[in-house]
Design a protein around this motif. Sequence first.
Motif, PDB file in Angstrom:
ATOM      1  N   ASN A  17       0.802  -1.209   0.000  1.00  0.00           N
ATOM      2  CA  ASN A  17       0.000   0.000   0.000  1.00  0.00           C
ATOM      3  C   ASN A  17       0.841   1.268   0.000  1.00  0.00           C
ATOM      4  OD1 ASN A  17      -2.708   0.962  -0.085  1.00  0.00           O
ATOM      5  ND2 ASN A  17      -2.477   1.693   2.002  1.00  0.00           N
ATOM      6  N   VAL A  18       2.158   1.145   0.079  1.00  0.00           N
ATOM      7  CA  VAL A  18       2.996   2.337  -0.077  1.00  0.00           C
ATOM      8  C   VAL A  18       2.829   2.828  -1.505  1.00  0.00           C
ATOM      9  CG1 VAL A  18       5.341   3.237  -0.030  1.00  0.00           C
ATOM     10  CG2 VAL A  18       4.611   1.553   1.662  1.00  0.00           C
ATOM     11  N   GLU A  19       2.595   4.133  -1.667  1.00  0.00           N
ATOM     12  CA  GLU A  19       2.162   4.676  -2.951  1.00  0.00           C
ATOM     13  C   GLU A  19       3.154   4.441  -4.086  1.00  0.00           C
ATOM     14  OE1 GLU A  19      -0.727   5.959  -3.339  1.00  0.00           O
ATOM     15  OE2 GLU A  19      -1.384   6.277  -1.300  1.00  0.00           O
ATOM     16  N   SER A  20       2.670   4.545  -5.319  1.00  0.00           N
ATOM     17  CA  SER A  20       3.530   4.404  -6.487  1.00  0.00           C
ATOM     18  C   SER A  20       4.627   5.458  -6.435  1.00  0.00           C
ATOM     19  CB  SER A  20       2.712   4.565  -7.764  1.00  0.00           C
ATOM     20  OG  SER A  20       2.094   5.826  -7.808  1.00  0.00           O
ATOM     21  N   ALA A 128      -5.172  -2.314   6.653  1.00  0.00           N
ATOM     22  CA  ALA A 128      -3.910  -1.812   6.114  1.00  0.00           C
ATOM     23  C   ALA A 128      -4.059  -1.444   4.643  1.00  0.00           C
ATOM     24  CB  ALA A 128      -2.811  -2.864   6.284  1.00  0.00           C
ATOM     25  N   ALA A 129      -4.749  -2.312   3.910  1.00  0.00           N
ATOM     26  CA  ALA A 129      -4.933  -2.071   2.482  1.00  0.00           C
ATOM     27  C   ALA A 129      -5.771  -0.819   2.225  1.00  0.00           C
ATOM     28  CB  ALA A 129      -5.583  -3.275   1.824  1.00  0.00           C
ATOM     29  N   ASN A 130      -6.662  -0.490   3.180  1.00  0.00           N
ATOM     30  CA  ASN A 130      -7.560   0.653   3.017  1.00  0.00           C
ATOM     31  C   ASN A 130      -7.138   1.871   3.844  1.00  0.00           C
ATOM     32  OD1 ASN A 130      -9.576  -0.538   1.227  1.00  0.00           O
ATOM     33  ND2 ASN A 130     -10.068  -1.876   2.950  1.00  0.00           N
ATOM     34  N   LYS A 131      -5.910   1.847   4.330  1.00  0.00           N
ATOM     35  CA  LYS A 131      -5.359   2.967   5.105  1.00  0.00           C
ATOM     36  C   LYS A 131      -6.188   3.279   6.349  1.00  0.00           C
ATOM     37  CE  LYS A 131      -3.592   5.167   0.887  1.00  0.00           C
ATOM     38  NZ  LYS A 131      -3.497   6.411   0.109  1.00  0.00           N
ATOM     39  N   GLN A 132      -6.587   2.230   7.076  1.00  0.00           N
ATOM     40  CA  GLN A 132      -7.421   2.405   8.247  1.00  0.00           C
ATOM     41  C   GLN A 132      -6.771   1.899   9.526  1.00  0.00           C
ATOM     42  OE1 GLN A 132     -10.596   4.016   8.440  1.00  0.00           O
ATOM     43  NE2 GLN A 132      -9.722   4.710   6.506  1.00  0.00           N
ATOM     44  N   GLU A 153       1.764   6.880   7.397  1.00  0.00           N
ATOM     45  CA  GLU A 153       0.569   7.563   6.878  1.00  0.00           C
ATOM     46  C   GLU A 153      -0.052   6.842   5.688  1.00  0.00           C
ATOM     47  OE1 GLU A 153       1.808  11.522   6.095  1.00  0.00           O
ATOM     48  OE2 GLU A 153       1.754  12.139   8.216  1.00  0.00           O
ATOM     49  N   PHE A 154       0.717   6.012   4.995  1.00  0.00           N
ATOM     50  CA  PHE A 154       0.188   5.312   3.826  1.00  0.00           C
ATOM     51  C   PHE A 154      -0.759   4.169   4.192  1.00  0.00           C
ATOM     52  CE2 PHE A 154       4.119   7.174   2.060  1.00  0.00           C
ATOM     53  CZ  PHE A 154       3.528   7.942   1.080  1.00  0.00           C
ATOM     54  N   THR A 155      -0.746   3.751   5.469  1.00  0.00           N
ATOM     55  CA  THR A 155      -1.619   2.640   5.870  1.00  0.00           C
ATOM     56  C   THR A 155      -2.482   2.973   7.082  1.00  0.00           C
ATOM     57  OG1 THR A 155       0.163   1.711   7.222  1.00  0.00           O
ATOM     58  CG2 THR A 155      -0.072   0.866   4.971  1.00  0.00           C
TER      59      THR A 155
END
Length: 291
Positions: A17-20, A128-132, A153-155
């Motif tokens: 889930n860390v951004e591109s 984690a996948a939904n940043k919650q 912050e990404f997760t």
Amino acid sequence: REVYKGVGALAVPTSQNVESGLIILLQEWGRNGSSARCLLQNTSISNSKKKKNAMTFDDASLESTFEIVANTAAAVDANHQPQLQSDSKTLFITCSTVAPGLVEKLSHRHSDKITLLSAPVFGRPDAAANKQLVAVLAGGSDREKEIVAQYLEFTTRKITILNGPAHTANVLKLTGNFCIASVIDMLAQAQTLAQKNGVSRDAVVDIVSALMPGPIVSGYSLRIAANDFATGFTVEGGLKDVGLMKQLAVESGVSLPFADVVMDHLERQKEDDKDLDWASLAQVVRKDSGL
């Protein structure tokens, strides 16, 4: 350079889930080939469409290693991985639920070039996948915590930052898990009390969710009412965490009777199925009540 290591269920969804702008490579490592290491290359996120997420570090040689494992033995193993032997400044961040005493010992074991921070998280892999996720962060300098927080912050939807040493984050994590475990057992008892007196479990879900709204109470109320125990945080994992709570309570001279009740229910549920969600302790509560 950032490294994600883990045998826990959160490890892969967290790293993915860390951004591109970061390149993710998965490799097998560790005990019995059961864990995944995610090596993330590049120290900045520069996607022009996501400027608000851009991260720049003053020290381009800084390395960060995130460790997400399922138990104490794996945490100790992770702390002996060769990538911690580096000439550059390294941050080692443990995101696992382990004993505060272990984190304190590991803090003293690292060299001057390695700073240990602790950032345990609350939440399931889908969170984690939904940043919650909800995270607690402690250890290191203010600047080092700032750097780690940018990754978290990404997760996460919430990060609580403590000013104390790394192990204080694990104290707070166990405190939060104690509240969750106690709520699960309370909900199981409440639904059983209602059911024994002619009121459906679904009705308890309605009223409890209205009185105490939130993902923990509502989520576990629904799971217990529907017998939805097939997936989630396992009974075995729950026993490990409650054991850590009880250990911390003994070491600090605190009475924790709710933990004793939860431990008893989980131990008995383990005899039937240790791989069900720990909310399945409700089945023990029902059995004790003649349901």
